[in-house]
Design an enzyme around this catalytic site. Structure first.
Site, mmCIF file in Angstrom:
data_model
loop_
_atom_site.group_PDB
_atom_site.id
_atom_site.type_symbol
_atom_site.label_atom_id
_atom_site.label_comp_id
_atom_site.label_asym_id
_atom_site.label_seq_id
_atom_site.Cartn_x
_atom_site.Cartn_y
_atom_site.Cartn_z
ATOM 1 N N THR A 1 13.198 17.764 36.569
ATOM 2 C CA THR A 1 13.373 19.203 37.402
ATOM 3 C C THR A 1 11.845 19.176 38.543
ATOM 4 O O THR A 1 10.527 19.419 37.239
ATOM 5 C CB THR A 1 14.209 20.087 37.864
ATOM 6 N N PHE B 1 22.216 18.636 35.685
ATOM 7 C CA PHE B 1 22.859 19.589 35.970
ATOM 8 C C PHE B 1 24.068 20.419 34.637
ATOM 9 O O PHE B 1 24.377 21.591 34.351
ATOM 10 C CB PHE B 1 23.867 19.781 36.974
ATOM 11 N N CYS C 1 15.690 27.557 32.608
ATOM 12 C CA CYS C 1 16.012 26.872 33.737
ATOM 13 C C CYS C 1 15.868 27.958 34.476
ATOM 14 O O CYS C 1 15.088 27.744 35.595
ATOM 15 C CB CYS C 1 17.556 26.252 33.822
HETATM 16 C C1 UDX Z 1 22.157 26.362 33.701
HETATM 17 C C2 UDX Z 1 22.887 25.720 34.613
HETATM 18 O O1 UDX Z 1 23.888 26.625 35.085
HETATM 19 C C3 UDX Z 1 22.356 24.073 34.727
HETATM 20 O O2 UDX Z 1 23.615 23.734 35.887
HETATM 21 C C4 UDX Z 1 21.186 23.751 35.035
HETATM 22 O O3 UDX Z 1 21.384 22.222 34.689
HETATM 23 C C5 UDX Z 1 20.392 24.098 33.549
HETATM 24 O O4 UDX Z 1 20.393 25.747 34.065
HETATM 25 P P1 UDX Z 1 21.553 26.899 31.227
HETATM 26 O O5 UDX Z 1 20.661 27.536 31.351
HETATM 27 O O6 UDX Z 1 21.942 26.077 30.495
HETATM 28 O O7 UDX Z 1 22.505 25.885 32.593
HETATM 29 O O8 UDX Z 1 22.889 27.900 31.007
HETATM 30 P P2 UDX Z 1 24.005 29.332 31.674
HETATM 31 O O9 UDX Z 1 25.417 28.977 31.375
HETATM 32 O O10 UDX Z 1 24.273 28.303 33.284
HETATM 33 O O11 UDX Z 1 23.359 30.874 31.746
HETATM 34 C C6 UDX Z 1 21.952 30.888 32.704
HETATM 35 C C7 UDX Z 1 22.058 32.249 31.825
HETATM 36 O O12 UDX Z 1 22.152 33.214 32.768
HETATM 37 C C8 UDX Z 1 22.315 32.960 30.543
HETATM 38 O O13 UDX Z 1 21.612 33.310 30.271
HETATM 39 C C9 UDX Z 1 23.842 33.410 30.599
HETATM 40 O O14 UDX Z 1 23.598 34.443 29.637
HETATM 41 C C10 UDX Z 1 23.235 34.147 32.116
HETATM 42 N N1 UDX Z 1 24.734 34.447 32.768
HETATM 43 C C11 UDX Z 1 25.230 33.239 32.936
HETATM 44 C C12 UDX Z 1 24.973 35.501 33.393
HETATM 45 O O15 UDX Z 1 24.245 36.578 33.054
HETATM 46 N N2 UDX Z 1 26.641 35.521 33.691
HETATM 47 C C13 UDX Z 1 27.238 34.575 34.168
HETATM 48 O O16 UDX Z 1 27.861 35.577 34.874
HETATM 49 C C14 UDX Z 1 26.000 33.776 34.074
#
Ligand code: UDX
Length: 448
Positions: free
Chosen positions: A120, A151, A259
């Site tokens: 990224t 992603f 991320c």
């Molecule tokens: C994210 C993106 O989804 C992905 O496309 C990108 O490549 C990298 O970043 P990731 O960090 O693995 O992926 O996790 P993700 O499932 O997106 O959750 C990120 C954070 O948001 C977590 O701490 C999760 O608990 C939080 N979250 C997610 C919420 O608080 N509420 C939600 O509704 C969804």
């Protein structure tokens, strides 16, 4: 195709194993000697469901191997660059690993036909790299360059690679497309064919937008708490509108991980550098930080007359199915609780004892949820691990002490199940649940 994947972090190793599975002959390049040794022994440096088995299968079949430098592997047809771009103190992205990896690729005796950057990088980075018009054995890098962001989500990385919502391909050289198609062979997804700068922006805008949805629903949830509305019903009502949908609308302690926190700050930083503030994105970041503080506020409110009480924290990783605690809300929350004089007992099924010792100094680690909640006046759920959802909460309630408070930092538990067990339940946007049905407003809660 012979493919070298430079950087064996979470994206690089997933890419390497999946590309080998698609029939390519893959060399994973890892500079860190300890990480390399561990990969060569078949031990993965992080936990990701299904990845150890796939790496084992591919290395056993001889389709995946690990080396220290690009030049140590067979001459590649394509190089995939997946090194880190960590956050600088300014909020910007540190691109030194990207530059070093690119220099290594450019110094190969024979240049690969294609260089695909997956790290990224802030919008404009590829363009800057290409305007220097670096030459590889007489041909310019521009003729071989593709920016194709990743992603993947942690915890479901293999599925994310094999079934992506889209493949974004940023290049100024259309003649590379057959090679890109071959690289992604077997993956059925719509393509977005564009320039490298647009592809870079797609990655940041996607993450920033998902983070915005989370902060937005957190603000709505906080207001629901004030007026006695139920955020669950509000989300149901929003999600049925196809223009809005229901994804990334789960309130709680906010987003963490490698991320969202980093990418939102890097985008805001880039915009500031260009003389344009991004007040919306700045607010997204501020709301996210405030959500963590709310947990300590809730505890202080509810345990005002119990200084030094024991508090159990269930879940430390930023999400389930990973041992990753980067930017996890658990880090500031546990340290705030300890600083306020509480005794903190933690449990997480993936985060190791040595990581707990260094990242959560002063917290006491337990190996199961039952022992972790022993004698606790409050339990805080920070990761929606299946073990927490399926726990025998009547047993946990018996092991706890008054006031038997559960702070559900992920809105993942059912208050209707917990309250009859004698537990006090506080979620986000769900009010204080007392079993009476409708959540109470904050003013009403003050009287209970
Ligand atoms: C994210 C993106 O989804 C992905 O496309 C990108 O490549 C990298 O970043 P990731 O960090 O693995 O992926 O996790 P993700 O499932 O997106 O959750 C990120 C954070 O948001 C977590 O701490 C999760 O608990 C939080 N979250 C997610 C919420 O608080 N509420 C939600 O509704 C969804």
């Amino acid at each position: 195709m012979r493919v070298s994947v430079v950087g064996q972090g979470y994206v690089g190793l997933t890419a390497a194993a999946c590309l080998a599975d698609q029939g390519h002959l893959v060399t994973g390049v890892e500079r860190d000697p300890e990480r390399l040794r561990s990969l060569q022994r078949g031990v993965l440096p992080f936990s990701e469901p299904g990845l150890p088995e796939l790496v084992f299968g591919m290395t056993t079949e001889g389709r995946l191997r690990f080396v220290r430098a690009c030049a140590e592997g067979p001459q590649p047809d394509a190089v995939v660059l997946a090194v880190g771009s960590p956050q600088l103190p300014s909020g910007g992205a540190d691109l030194r690993q990207v530059s070093a990896a690119m220099a290594e690729i450019l110094s190969l005796r024979e240049s690969p036909a294609m260089v695909v950057v997956k790290s990224t990088v802030p919008p404009g980075t590829s363009s800057r790299l290409l305007t220097t018009d670096t030459r590889m054995n007489g041909r310019s890098l521009r003729e071989r360059y593709v920016y194709s962001p990743e992603f993947l989500s942690q915890g479901s990385a293999l599925d994310g690679w094999r079934n992506p919502a889209r493949i974004v391909v940023g290049t100024e050289t259309p003649s590379l497309l057959p090679l890109v198609e071959d690289l992604y062979r077997g993956i059925d997804a719509p393509w977005v064919l564009t320039t490298p700068t647009n592809a870079e922006m797609i990655k940041y805008a996607s993450n920033a937008f998902l983070a915005t949805r989370i902060s937005f629903i957190n603000e709505i949830a906080n207001l629901c708490d004030e007026i006695g509305a139920s955020v669950d019903d509000v989300i149901r009502g929003i999600a049925l509108d196809p223009r809005l949908g229901g994804d990334f609308l789960r309130p709680g302690v906010g987003y963490g991980g490698s991320c969202f926190p980093k990418d939102t700050k890097a985008l805001a930083h880039l915009s500031n550098l260009k003389g344009r503030a991004m007040p919306l994105l700045e607010s997204v970041i501020a709301v996210n930080n405030a959500q963590r503080i709310r947990v300590t506020q809730l505890i202080d409110e509810e345990l005002a007359d119990r200084p030094g009480a024991t508090i159990a924290v269930l879940g430390l990783s930023f999400k389930p199915d990973t041992d990753d605690i980067r930017e996890a809300p658990s880090i500031p929350i546990v340290s705030d609780l300890l600083a306020s004089g509480y005794r903190v007992q933690v449990w997480d099924p993936a985060v190791s004892g040595s990581v707990v010792e260094t990242a959560y100094p002063g917290a006491v680690r337990f190996l199961n949820t039952r022992d972790a909640v022993e004698g606790a006046a409050a339990v805080i759920v920070l990761t929606e691990w299946p073990q927490v959802l399926a726990a025998d909460w009547s047993e946990l309630a018996e092991r706890m002490r008054e006031p038997r408070l559960v702070v559900d930092g992920r809105n993942c538990l059912d208050p209707n199940r917990l309250v009859p067990l004698g537990l006090r339940y506080r979620g986000f946007g769900r009010g204080l649940q007392t079993g009476a049905g409708t959540p109470l407003t904050l003013a009403e809660q003050a009287q209970t």
